[in-house]
Design an enzyme around this catalytic site. Structure first.
Site, mmCIF file in Angstrom:
data_model
loop_
_atom_site.group_PDB
_atom_site.id
_atom_site.type_symbol
_atom_site.label_atom_id
_atom_site.label_comp_id
_atom_site.label_asym_id
_atom_site.label_seq_id
_atom_site.Cartn_x
_atom_site.Cartn_y
_atom_site.Cartn_z
ATOM 1 C CB CYS A 110 30.188 44.536 38.711
ATOM 2 S SG CYS A 110 30.664 42.865 38.279
ATOM 3 C CG HIS B 59 26.271 43.260 41.597
ATOM 4 N ND1 HIS B 59 25.953 44.272 40.711
ATOM 5 C CD2 HIS B 59 27.152 42.465 40.951
ATOM 6 C CE1 HIS B 59 26.612 44.083 39.568
ATOM 7 N NE2 HIS B 59 27.345 43.014 39.689
HETATM 8 N N1 GLN Z 1 30.878 41.373 32.403
HETATM 9 C C1 GLN Z 1 31.706 41.587 33.581
HETATM 10 C C2 GLN Z 1 32.199 40.277 34.215
HETATM 11 O O1 GLN Z 1 31.553 39.249 34.062
HETATM 12 C C3 GLN Z 1 30.936 42.369 34.626
HETATM 13 C C4 GLN Z 1 29.716 41.630 35.144
HETATM 14 C C5 GLN Z 1 28.885 42.482 36.091
HETATM 15 O O2 GLN Z 1 28.821 43.717 35.945
HETATM 16 N N2 GLN Z 1 28.203 41.800 37.034
HETATM 17 O O3 GLN Z 1 33.228 40.296 34.903
#
Ligand code: GLN
Length: 244
Positions: free
Chosen positions: A96, A195
């Site tokens: 992510c 995730h």
């Molecule tokens: N801040 C980034 C987004 O919202 C990554 C979020 C995350 O790592 N879950 O796309």
């Protein structure tokens, strides 16, 4: 092949800042799947201000925009070293927010653009919708082909040049909710929005990454002896194509 006595080195990049939704589970899985085979793991946590040494495998998790901002500058200052590690065959897994920083940049809403480290030809821009939910993708390089996980991001990632996706979306939104693909890979660099954490429910991908890290360390392909993955694949198969 008997792997007892073999060794790989693993670095966990910025775990104090990028470790959303239990991404640490990926490190636990990599370490255990090595140790269960007698493979020694030389492990190092890299935090803000630490020098990034040479490793066989680098892992970076996800985080909110603020944490991503704190890490981006530090990561960027190590860009050339990390690109040279990539070109020497080092394995990278980014989840992510970490994945987004593997590209050229991440442009959040109404904030300064974050420089990425260009490990892969890709870029990310903030979207207006948050993609949250289970994801199933079909890869071309794993057996079984499927990867399962959970996405929570508003960033929209677009792949360019020679960067391939991790796979085709079966359930979920993936990189941008438009092109039908999820994740990115170039050389031994892998990024994904999955995730979960990702690797406990996808042991075949964990072993694929360990195999690449062993090949980087020893300069030859090393076949891993199988483990009893009954429970891991029960978990994997229980979420395949589940959208809720
Ligand atoms: N801040 C980034 C987004 O919202 C990554 C979020 C995350 O790592 N879950 O796309």
């Amino acid at each position: 092949m008997n792997c007892v006595g073999l060794k790989i080195s693993i670095a966990h990049l910025y775990p104090k800042l990028l470790n959303l939704y239990g991404d640490i589970g990926n490190i636990i899985t990599l370490k255990n799947r090595c140790l269960w085979r007698g493979i020694e793991v030389d492990f190092e946590e890299i935090n803000i201000g630490d020098k990034i040494n040479s490793h066989d495998l680098y892992f970076i998790g996800g985080g909110q925009d603020k944490q991503q901002q704190d890490v981006a500058q530090e990561l960027y200052s190590n860009k050339n070293e990390l690109i040279s590690q990539r070109d020497d065959g080092a394995v990278f897994l980014g989840i992510c927010g970490g994945y987004q920083l593997f590209g050229h940049y991440y442009q959040p809403h109404n904030k300064e653009k974050l420089n990425g480290i260009s490990l892969m030809d890709a870029y990310t821009v903030a979207g207006n919708k948050r993609f949250i939910g289970n994801v199933t993708i079909e890869t071309e390089f794993l057996d079984p082909k499927t990867l399962v996980g959970f996405e929570n991001h508003s960033g929209l990632t677009f792949l360019e040049g020679e960067t391939k996706s991790l796979g085709k979306i079966c359930v979920g939104n993936g990189n941008n909710g438009k092109d039908g693909f999820e994740g990115g890979r170039f050389k031994n660099v892998f990024g994904t929005y999955l995730h979960g954490s990702l690797l406990p429910k996808n042991p075949h991908f964990a072993d694929y990454l360990i195999g690449l890290a062993l090949e980087k360390h020893y300069g030859e392909k090393i076949n891993l002896p199988p483990l009893d993955d009954k429970f891991e694949f029960e978990a994997h198969n229980s979420v395949i194509n589940k959208s809720y």
